[in-house]
Motif scaffolding. Sequence first.
Motif, PDB file in Angstrom:
ATOM      1  N   ALA A  75       0.814  -1.211   0.000  1.00 58.86           N
ATOM      2  CA  ALA A  75       0.000   0.000   0.000  1.00 58.86           C
ATOM      3  C   ALA A  75       0.848   1.262   0.000  1.00 58.86           C
ATOM      4  CB  ALA A  75      -0.930  -0.002   1.209  1.00 58.86           C
ATOM      5  N   ALA A  76       2.072   1.206   0.516  1.00 60.49           N
ATOM      6  CA  ALA A  76       2.943   2.381   0.552  1.00 60.49           C
ATOM      7  C   ALA A  76       3.766   2.541  -0.723  1.00 60.49           C
ATOM      8  CB  ALA A  76       3.889   2.286   1.754  1.00 60.49           C
ATOM      9  N   ALA A  77       3.771   1.547  -1.600  1.00 56.17           N
ATOM     10  CA  ALA A  77       4.524   1.623  -2.850  1.00 56.17           C
ATOM     11  C   ALA A  77       3.908   2.694  -3.738  1.00 56.17           C
ATOM     12  CB  ALA A  77       4.524   0.275  -3.549  1.00 56.17           C
ATOM     13  N   THR A  78       4.754   3.491  -4.389  1.00 52.80           N
ATOM     14  CA  THR A  78       4.233   4.586  -5.192  1.00 52.80           C
ATOM     15  C   THR A  78       5.225   4.991  -6.269  1.00 52.80           C
ATOM     16  OG1 THR A  78       3.272   6.801  -5.070  1.00 52.80           O
ATOM     17  CG2 THR A  78       5.107   6.340  -3.598  1.00 52.80           C
ATOM     18  N   GLY A  79       4.723   5.689  -7.270  1.00 54.18           N
ATOM     19  CA  GLY A  79       5.579   6.177  -8.341  1.00 54.18           C
ATOM     20  C   GLY A  79       5.977   5.079  -9.315  1.00 54.18           C
ATOM     21  N   SER A  80       5.006   4.475  -9.974  1.00 56.44           N
ATOM     22  CA  SER A  80       5.327   3.382 -10.887  1.00 56.44           C
ATOM     23  C   SER A  80       6.235   3.839 -12.023  1.00 56.44           C
ATOM     24  CB  SER A  80       4.053   2.760 -11.441  1.00 56.44           C
ATOM     25  OG  SER A  80       3.258   3.727 -12.098  1.00 56.44           O
ATOM     26  N   GLY A  81       6.177   5.105 -12.390  1.00 58.11           N
ATOM     27  CA  GLY A  81       7.083   5.656 -13.387  1.00 58.11           C
ATOM     28  C   GLY A  81       8.206   6.437 -12.743  1.00 58.11           C
ATOM     29  N   ILE A  82       7.837   7.489 -12.009  1.00 62.54           N
ATOM     30  CA  ILE A  82       8.809   8.404 -11.407  1.00 62.54           C
ATOM     31  C   ILE A  82       8.423   8.670  -9.959  1.00 62.54           C
ATOM     32  CG2 ILE A  82       9.765  10.751 -11.455  1.00 62.54           C
ATOM     33  CD1 ILE A  82       8.976  10.817 -14.453  1.00 62.54           C
ATOM     34  N   LYS A  83       9.393   8.604  -9.063  1.00 61.15           N
ATOM     35  CA  LYS A  83       9.194   8.982  -7.660  1.00 61.15           C
ATOM     36  C   LYS A  83      10.376   9.824  -7.223  1.00 61.15           C
ATOM     37  CE  LYS A  83       8.015   8.900  -3.230  1.00 61.15           C
ATOM     38  NZ  LYS A  83       6.919   9.679  -2.696  1.00 61.15           N
ATOM     39  N   ASN A 110       1.082   3.405 -19.397  1.00 61.52           N
ATOM     40  CA  ASN A 110       0.905   2.012 -18.979  1.00 61.52           C
ATOM     41  C   ASN A 110       1.793   1.604 -17.812  1.00 61.52           C
ATOM     42  OD1 ASN A 110      -1.046   1.589 -21.011  1.00 61.52           O
ATOM     43  ND2 ASN A 110       0.592   1.297 -22.497  1.00 61.52           N
ATOM     44  N   ASN A 111       2.106   2.518 -16.915  1.00 61.60           N
ATOM     45  CA  ASN A 111       2.844   2.180 -15.704  1.00 61.60           C
ATOM     46  C   ASN A 111       1.831   1.680 -14.680  1.00 61.60           C
ATOM     47  OD1 ASN A 111       5.661   3.115 -16.382  1.00 61.60           O
ATOM     48  ND2 ASN A 111       4.466   4.941 -16.854  1.00 61.60           N
ATOM     49  N   LEU A 112       2.187   0.620 -13.948  1.00 60.71           N
ATOM     50  CA  LEU A 112       1.221  -0.076 -13.113  1.00 60.71           C
ATOM     51  C   LEU A 112       1.449   0.147 -11.626  1.00 60.71           C
ATOM     52  CD1 LEU A 112       1.315  -3.451 -15.051  1.00 60.71           C
ATOM     53  CD2 LEU A 112      -0.288  -1.556 -15.352  1.00 60.71           C
ATOM     54  N   ARG A 113       0.368   0.271 -10.901  1.00 57.23           N
ATOM     55  CA  ARG A 113       0.295   0.408  -9.443  1.00 57.23           C
ATOM     56  C   ARG A 113       0.850   1.745  -8.977  1.00 57.23           C
ATOM     57  NH1 ARG A 113       2.478  -5.179  -8.863  1.00 57.23           N
ATOM     58  NH2 ARG A 113       0.700  -6.497  -9.204  1.00 57.23           N
ATOM     59  N   GLY A 114       0.116   2.406  -8.164  1.00 53.79           N
ATOM     60  CA  GLY A 114       0.544   3.706  -7.655  1.00 53.79           C
ATOM     61  C   GLY A 114       0.530   4.741  -8.768  1.00 53.79           C
ATOM     62  N   ALA A 115       0.698   5.978  -8.403  1.00 55.84           N
ATOM     63  CA  ALA A 115       0.717   7.052  -9.390  1.00 55.84           C
ATOM     64  C   ALA A 115       1.911   6.896 -10.321  1.00 55.84           C
ATOM     65  CB  ALA A 115       0.800   8.392  -8.675  1.00 55.84           C
ATOM     66  N   ALA A 116       1.721   7.192 -11.602  1.00 61.14           N
ATOM     67  CA  ALA A 116       2.830   7.144 -12.562  1.00 61.14           C
ATOM     68  C   ALA A 116       3.896   8.172 -12.193  1.00 61.14           C
ATOM     69  CB  ALA A 116       2.326   7.391 -13.973  1.00 61.14           C
ATOM     70  N   LEU A 117       3.473   9.290 -11.602  1.00 60.50           N
ATOM     71  CA  LEU A 117       4.396  10.332 -11.148  1.00 60.50           C
ATOM     72  C   LEU A 117       4.039  10.700  -9.724  1.00 60.50           C
ATOM     73  CD1 LEU A 117       6.478  12.627 -11.452  1.00 60.50           C
ATOM     74  CD2 LEU A 117       4.651  13.995 -12.475  1.00 60.50           C
ATOM     75  N   ASP A 118       5.017  10.612  -8.832  1.00 64.24           N
ATOM     76  CA  ASP A 118       4.845  11.012  -7.436  1.00 64.24           C
ATOM     77  C   ASP A 118       6.059  11.842  -7.061  1.00 64.24           C
ATOM     78  OD1 ASP A 118       4.489  11.344  -4.741  1.00 64.24           O
ATOM     79  OD2 ASP A 118       4.281   9.213  -4.280  1.00 64.24           O
ATOM     80  N   ALA A 119       5.889  13.163  -7.080  1.00 69.06           N
ATOM     81  CA  ALA A 119       6.997  14.074  -6.773  1.00 69.06           C
ATOM     82  C   ALA A 119       6.642  14.848  -5.523  1.00 69.06           C
ATOM     83  CB  ALA A 119       7.240  15.023  -7.928  1.00 69.06           C
ATOM     84  N   GLY A 120       7.543  14.859  -4.563  1.00 65.30           N
ATOM     85  CA  GLY A 120       7.274  15.619  -3.368  1.00 65.30           C
ATOM     86  C   GLY A 120       8.082  15.139  -2.192  1.00 65.30           C
ATOM     87  N   THR A 121       7.536  15.401  -1.023  1.00 67.33           N
ATOM     88  CA  THR A 121       8.236  15.025   0.202  1.00 67.33           C
ATOM     89  C   THR A 121       7.767  13.662   0.648  1.00 67.33           C
ATOM     90  OG1 THR A 121       6.578  16.052   1.581  1.00 67.33           O
ATOM     91  CG2 THR A 121       8.452  17.427   0.927  1.00 67.33           C
ATOM     92  N   GLY A 122       8.428  13.159   1.628  1.00 67.14           N
ATOM     93  CA  GLY A 122       8.066  11.875   2.195  1.00 67.14           C
ATOM     94  C   GLY A 122       9.228  11.361   3.013  1.00 67.14           C
TER      95      GLY A 122
END
Length: 186
Positions: free
Chosen positions: A149-157, A172-184
């Motif tokens: 559930a915490a996995a994210t950024g199937s393309g870019i993180k 066609n990137n799978l699971r989580g957002a294709a782009l996840d840019a930010g803090t964490g």
Amino acid sequence: KPREISKLIESNGGVRNEDVGAGLLLRASTMLIEDSSFVSNRMNGAWGDYSYGSGICAERSSGVIEDGRLEYNTMRGDDCNACFGGGGGIAFLDGYWLVHRSVFLGNVGQDGGAYLVQSPAYGAAFFGLRGRYDLRSLVIASNTVGTNAAATGSGIKTMYSPLTIENCVLANNLRGAALDAGTGSA
């Protein structure tokens, strides 16, 4: 002057604590990588591992990747209760990188283990942490990030990193957002 790489780096892998850069590992380097392919490199983390960049891992490094192909690189956490990391294709950990006219295809950033919250995978194709990254004219397609559930950024993180994206295709990137840019947290 940056060092240069121009070749095929294929089918490397291994298991060790802090498993990084099965295809290419750079530490405190400046590099020009052009007309190169990183294909089918694999990392398989064990308990407590930090796994980053099955194709390329660059720590405290800067450079340019131009006309590259990062395909079918895999970061897995089999039999892993507390492993995590990012970048099935590339992981940049602090530095500045320009990635230009390149393809990221079919890379896998797979989490593992019973402790789902403690073992996320980030950025199946591209993972950037605490650096500055310019991504231009890229195709990032059919990459897959973990089932957690915490996995994210199937393309870019990216985390804690300024990011410029220009003329890129994410498809066609799978699971989580294709782009996840930010803090964490990392």
